[in-house]
Scaffold this motif. Structure first.
Motif, PDB file in Angstrom:
ATOM      1  N   THR A   1       0.642  -0.745   0.038  1.00  0.00           N
ATOM      2  CA  THR A   1       0.148   0.061   0.084  1.00  0.00           C
ATOM      3  C   THR A   1       1.013   1.479   0.336  1.00  0.00           C
ATOM      4  N   LYS A   2      -0.037   2.373  -0.680  1.00  0.00           N
ATOM      5  CA  LYS A   2       0.799   3.487   0.009  1.00  0.00           C
ATOM      6  C   LYS A   2       1.469   4.101   0.800  1.00  0.00           C
ATOM      7  N   SER A   3       0.966   3.516   2.345  1.00  0.00           N
ATOM      8  CA  SER A   3       1.202   3.831   3.326  1.00  0.00           C
ATOM      9  C   SER A   3       2.694   3.119   3.606  1.00  0.00           C
ATOM     10  N   GLU A   4       2.619   1.884   3.244  1.00  0.00           N
ATOM     11  CA  GLU A   4       3.359   0.855   3.414  1.00  0.00           C
ATOM     12  C   GLU A   4       4.677   1.949   2.767  1.00  0.00           C
ATOM     13  N   LEU A   5       4.658   2.403   1.961  1.00  0.00           N
ATOM     14  CA  LEU A   5       5.652   2.504   1.302  1.00  0.00           C
ATOM     15  C   LEU A   5       5.964   4.614   1.873  1.00  0.00           C
ATOM     16  N   ASP A   6       5.274   5.043   2.407  1.00  0.00           N
ATOM     17  CA  ASP A   6       5.346   6.183   2.515  1.00  0.00           C
ATOM     18  C   ASP A   6       6.664   5.561   3.880  1.00  0.00           C
ATOM     19  N   ASP A   7       5.710   4.585   4.290  1.00  0.00           N
ATOM     20  CA  ASP A   7       6.776   3.590   6.209  1.00  0.00           C
ATOM     21  C   ASP A   7       8.057   3.682   5.487  1.00  0.00           C
ATOM     22  N   ILE A   8       8.140   2.716   4.485  1.00  0.00           N
ATOM     23  CA  ILE A   8       9.240   2.720   3.453  1.00  0.00           C
ATOM     24  C   ILE A   8      10.421   3.756   4.023  1.00  0.00           C
ATOM     25  N   VAL A   9      10.255   4.581   3.479  1.00  0.00           N
ATOM     26  CA  VAL A   9      10.318   6.045   2.748  1.00  0.00           C
ATOM     27  C   VAL A   9      10.498   6.858   4.331  1.00  0.00           C
ATOM     28  N   GLU A  10      10.097   6.694   4.642  1.00  0.00           N
ATOM     29  CA  GLU A  10      10.684   7.831   6.669  1.00  0.00           C
ATOM     30  C   GLU A  10      11.332   6.905   6.853  1.00  0.00           C
ATOM     31  N   GLN A  11      11.241   5.663   6.940  1.00  0.00           N
ATOM     32  CA  GLN A  11      12.431   4.730   7.981  1.00  0.00           C
ATOM     33  C   GLN A  11      14.555   5.033   7.459  1.00  0.00           C
ATOM     34  N   SER A  12      13.789   5.080   5.747  1.00  0.00           N
ATOM     35  CA  SER A  12      15.116   5.208   5.122  1.00  0.00           C
ATOM     36  C   SER A  12      15.820   6.309   5.624  1.00  0.00           C
ATOM     37  N   LEU A  13      15.199   7.389   5.007  1.00  0.00           N
ATOM     38  CA  LEU A  13      15.274   8.981   5.332  1.00  0.00           C
ATOM     39  C   LEU A  13      16.044   8.886   6.978  1.00  0.00           C
ATOM     40  N   ILE A  14      15.243   8.584   7.682  1.00  0.00           N
ATOM     41  CA  ILE A  14      15.521   8.282   9.839  1.00  0.00           C
ATOM     42  C   ILE A  14      16.826   7.562   9.298  1.00  0.00           C
ATOM     43  N   GLY A  15      17.126   6.071   8.943  1.00  0.00           N
ATOM     44  CA  GLY A  15      17.957   5.451   8.979  1.00  0.00           C
ATOM     45  C   GLY A  15      19.205   6.566   8.325  1.00  0.00           C
ATOM     46  N   ALA A  16      19.031   7.513   7.176  1.00  0.00           N
ATOM     47  CA  ALA A  16      19.906   8.031   6.707  1.00  0.00           C
ATOM     48  C   ALA A  16      20.579   9.352   7.228  1.00  0.00           C
ATOM     49  N   GLY A  17      19.480   9.872   8.207  1.00  0.00           N
ATOM     50  CA  GLY A  17      19.850  10.765   9.197  1.00  0.00           C
ATOM     51  C   GLY A  17      19.465  12.226   8.214  1.00  0.00           C
ATOM     52  N   LEU A  18      18.845  11.925   7.510  1.00  0.00           N
ATOM     53  CA  LEU A  18      18.042  12.968   6.403  1.00  0.00           C
ATOM     54  C   LEU A  18      16.927  13.742   6.903  1.00  0.00           C
ATOM     55  N   TRP A  19      15.777  12.999   7.971  1.00  0.00           N
ATOM     56  CA  TRP A  19      14.837  13.036   7.943  1.00  0.00           C
ATOM     57  C   TRP A  19      14.328  14.244   8.398  1.00  0.00           C
ATOM     58  N   ASP A  20      14.717  14.955   9.305  1.00  0.00           N
ATOM     59  CA  ASP A  20      15.053  15.870   9.617  1.00  0.00           C
ATOM     60  C   ASP A  20      14.706  17.067   8.900  1.00  0.00           C
ATOM     61  N   GLU A  21      15.822  17.321   8.613  1.00  0.00           N
ATOM     62  CA  GLU A  21      15.990  17.978   7.106  1.00  0.00           C
ATOM     63  C   GLU A  21      14.771  18.007   6.170  1.00  0.00           C
ATOM     64  N   VAL A  22      14.871  17.113   5.891  1.00  0.00           N
ATOM     65  CA  VAL A  22      13.962  16.903   4.415  1.00  0.00           C
ATOM     66  C   VAL A  22      12.125  16.871   4.432  1.00  0.00           C
ATOM     67  N   LYS A  23      11.811  16.362   6.225  1.00  0.00           N
ATOM     68  CA  LYS A  23      10.144  15.991   6.433  1.00  0.00           C
ATOM     69  C   LYS A  23       9.582  16.427   5.195  1.00  0.00           C
ATOM     70  N   ASP A  24       9.564  17.891   5.787  1.00  0.00           N
ATOM     71  CA  ASP A  24       8.925  18.996   4.894  1.00  0.00           C
ATOM     72  C   ASP A  24       9.663  19.419   3.489  1.00  0.00           C
ATOM     73  N   ARG A  25       9.764  18.698   2.326  1.00  0.00           N
ATOM     74  CA  ARG A  25       9.805  18.606   1.016  1.00  0.00           C
ATOM     75  C   ARG A  25      10.452  17.593   0.854  1.00  0.00           C
ATOM     76  N   LEU A  26       9.669  16.557   0.710  1.00  0.00           N
ATOM     77  CA  LEU A  26       9.705  15.501   0.715  1.00  0.00           C
ATOM     78  C   LEU A  26       9.766  15.458  -1.047  1.00  0.00           C
ATOM     79  N   ARG A  27       8.917  16.591  -1.816  1.00  0.00           N
ATOM     80  CA  ARG A  27       8.073  16.533  -2.890  1.00  0.00           C
ATOM     81  C   ARG A  27       8.878  17.709  -3.788  1.00  0.00           C
ATOM     82  N   ASN A  28      10.149  17.926  -3.347  1.00  0.00           N
ATOM     83  CA  ASN A  28      11.117  19.125  -3.741  1.00  0.00           C
ATOM     84  C   ASN A  28      12.371  17.662  -4.577  1.00  0.00           C
TER      85      ASN A  28
END
Lengths: 263, 429
Positions: A120-147
């Motif tokens: 599902t789309k929400s599973e993909l959202d989860d994967i993206v969020e977890q991966s970005l957290i894992g790469a230490g980038l989530w906090d910097e980009v969470k508001d501009r994922l579409r950029n």
């Protein structure tokens, strides 16, 4: 999983480009959830060897690999080995940050998409969020994922590439001089990230910086031999714990290199 | 280390002279360059002046406004009421007496015969048709007797009606100015040019059929050449092995681009019309023939665009476990698309201006109205230039030909402008 389990095992590996040997007779074990660094002067074949570990050399015309490389006991050069699955298990981060010309979200989502890792789309959202957290980038980009991913700074781009690599849940991550195009602060962040990632992934890193190898690596392999001659038995000169390689090398060439006498 | 032996070389005067010589040489070279540019510019200006000055006149039309008396004595002298009889009358003869009177020319006699001829030159065949249609119109042909089916045009004999007729060859006619001053002749925008279709009578010539025909032709050309060209480029660039066969193909694609277009016309006439039995003179065949011309352009442009995509996208995708096809479709092709589209537009712009191959497959001289599908016989805009001119020089025909060229050039500029804009945008991002 025990602490010193072998994840990848290489036995008598040769890599040749159109008949010219670039890697000769390399044998080593890459330990699970450890950071292994490849060091050595330019042209010693360390990047070539790294790319042999997930068959990225397949795309190069005239490249031939002999010997045996196994991942968890499976021969990765076996006829029935599919490079698509192999590269899902053994991911790669390149020297120059190379995000796709797409949004940050799509950069991370591409791998899970082609491998069908979500329903599902929400599973993909989860994967993206977890991966970005894992790469230490989530906090910097969470508001501009579409950029666009290409709009990030160099260091952020490289962490995006790492997020992209871990999004397909690999066993091993190969990093080819991941910080060489970055400034010291961005480099530091990448190194901290490598430390953190080593808790969950087996990491192999090629680096030109001996300081970096000492900071991040548990094991270090020193490659040398240009040009390769008949007498050279192998161009893997020495392989051992990082501390031993840098403080107490066995081979003269290793000592000269780590002391900065050449390279 | 080279020793400077000659003391003269260190002399300040000598150095100054040498510097001057070098500068003069540079200036001379610059002057030659500017001169060459000026000659090229002058030629272009002369061409554009000729096209625009003639073409603009073709876009304006002179109209003669007269009150016509539909004289029953002349049109139907025996009072038969038979439309077939009325149809045979030369309706233009109703106009001349009015003009003779206005211009003070004797309607009969030898003395003013030349003057009468000049006046008649102003009124074309189309005027006669236009007036006839007001009295009697043909709506079809009886399937049995093959006689024309005629109906009344709405105007009754004996009526006086003010009509506007197209005036021909006004620039060289001695009476133009007088008629204009008397209020019989006025100039206005030639709307018929954009709404009318190909006609032998230059007074009624229009380009709408050619415009629509060009649209269909380019559409067929695009649909035939774009997918084939892009797929061929993708295969050659990404998947084909490097060997003698692919080298041979590559050389021949470049050769194909250099083949004169008329050769494709001859080939198209034979293959598409004679062998495959496609209808001649249609946008379908025209588009297919032109696609042979655009194909090499598209392949070459697409390959260059694909080659210029950074290898890092491909590598990154492969590193994530994408197959080569997936890397191709996800990243390489989308990144190359602006370049591919630019090349395609340039190819299509070339096709838009092609005439010779279309003459071969019969896309010339059609007067069957606006083509509703690509299967209708039609001229294209470039052929329209040829159609408008006809077989012999005529002032108005020449003007209309140039007007058609203006439309063609405007379309070409739009196409090339789009291509330039796309290129600019992709370079910026």
């Amino acid at each position: 999983m025990s602490e010193d389990q072998v994840r990848m095992s290489c036995r008598n590996v040769n890599v040749a480009y159109s008949g010219n040997l670039a890697i000769k007779n390399v044998s080593m074990d890459i330990m699970s959830k450890k950071v292994t660094a490849f060091i050595g002067p330019s042209g010693c074949g360390k990047s070539t060897f790294l790319r042999a570990l997930n068959r990225m050399n397949d795309t190069v015309d005239g490249c031939e690999v002999t010997g045996e490389i196994t991942l968890d006991g499976n021969d990765i050069y076996a006829k029935d080995m599919d490079t698509v699955f192999l590269r899902q298990w053994v991911g790669m981060v390149f020297q120059k940050p190379n995000p796709f010309p797409k949004s940050i979200y799509e950069n991370v989502a591409y791998g899970p998409r082609i491998h069908g890792l979500f329903r599902t789309k929400s599973e993909l959202d989860d994967i993206v969020e977890q991966s970005l957290i894992g790469a230490g980038l989530w906090d910097e980009v969470k508001d501009r994922l579409r950029n666009p991913g290409t709009g990030l700074s160099g260091g952020q781009q490289q962490r995006l590439c790492i997020a992209r690599a871990i999004a397909v849940n690999p066993e091993v991550i190969l990093m080819d001089e991941p910080a060489s195009a970055l400034d010291p602060i961005a480099t530091r962040k990448i190194e901290e990230l490598i430390h953190k990632l080593a808790q969950n992934y087996t990491i192999v890193i090629v680096t030109h910086s001996m300081a970096q190898a000492q900071r991040v690596a548990d094991k270090t392999a020193f490659f040398y031999a240009v040009p390769l001659t008949e007498q050279d038995n192998s161009n893997l000169i020495e392989f051992g714990d990082t501390k031993q390689i840098f403080d107490n090398p066995v081979d003269d060439r290793t000592r000269q290199y780590v002391e900065g006498a050449f390279g | 280390m080279v020793q400077i032996i000659d003391p003269k070389l260190k002399d300040a005067d000598y150095q100054r002279a040498m510097t001057l010589r070098r500068r003069n040489k540079g200036k001379r070279f610059q002057a030659w360059g500017i001169a060459a540019l000026a000659v090229a510019g002058l030629m272009l200006a002369a061409l554009l002046y000729s096209i625009v000055s003639n073409g603009v006149r073709g876009l304006m039309e002179d109209r003669i406004t007269v009150e016509v008396y539909f004289d029953p004595e002349k049109i139907d002298p025996r009072d038969s009421g038979d439309l077939a009889v009325m149809r045979m009358f030369n309706f233009d003869t109703l106009v001349y007496p009015v003009l003779y009177e206005a211009l003070d020319i004797k309607a009969r006699g030898r003395s003013d015969r030349d003057k009468r001829r000049k006046v008649k030159q102003l009124i074309g065949l189309g005027a006669s048709n236009q007036l006839r249609e007001m009295i009697v119109r043909q709506v079809g042909v009886d399937p049995v007797t093959e006689d024309p089916i005629l109906v009344s045009g709405g105007t009754q004999l004996g009526e006086r009606v003010t009509v506007e007729l197209t005036a021909l060859s006004t620039a060289s006619n001695p009476y133009t100015q007088t008629l204009r001053e008397l209020g019989y002749l006025n100039t206005r925008f030639n709307g018929d040019f954009f709404t009318g279709v190909n006609s032998n009578d230059p007074g009624y010539y229009g380009i709408l059929d050619a415009l629509v025909g060009s649209f269909w032709t380019l559409l067929v050309c695009f649909l035939a050449s774009f997918p084939v060209g892009v797929l061929a480029a993708v295969y050659l660039e990404e998947f084909a092995p490097r060997n003698l066969i692919t080298d041979f193909i590559e050389v021949n694609i470049n050769n194909l681009a250099a083949v004169p277009s008329i050769v494709f016309g001859l080939m198209g006439a034979f293959v598409f019309i004679y062998v495959f039995g496609m209808p001649g003179g249609t946008a379908l065949v025209g588009g297919l023939v032109l696609s042979l011309l655009t194909l090499p352009t598209i392949i070459v442009a697409a390959r260059a665009a694909i080659r210029s995509v950074p290898g890092s996208y491909r590598e990154a995708a492969l590193g994530l476990g994408a197959s080569r096809q997936q890397a191709m479709w996800s990243f390489v092709l989308p990144s190359a698309m602006p370049g591919i589209i630019t090349g395609t537009i340039i190819g299509l712009a070339g096709a838009l201006g092609e005439t010779a191959p279309l003459l071969f497959i019969g896309m010339v001289g059609f007067q069957s109205g606006i083509p509703l599908t690509p299967l209708d016989g039609t001229p294209s805009l470039a052929v329209g230039v040829f159609n408008a001119f006809g077989s012999q020089f005529d002032e108005l025909k020449n003007q209309l030909s140039n007007s058609t060229i203006i439309v063609l050039l405007v379309l070409l500029m739009l196409l090339n402008g789009t291509a330039a804009y796309l290129r600019y945008r992709s370079e910026k991002s």
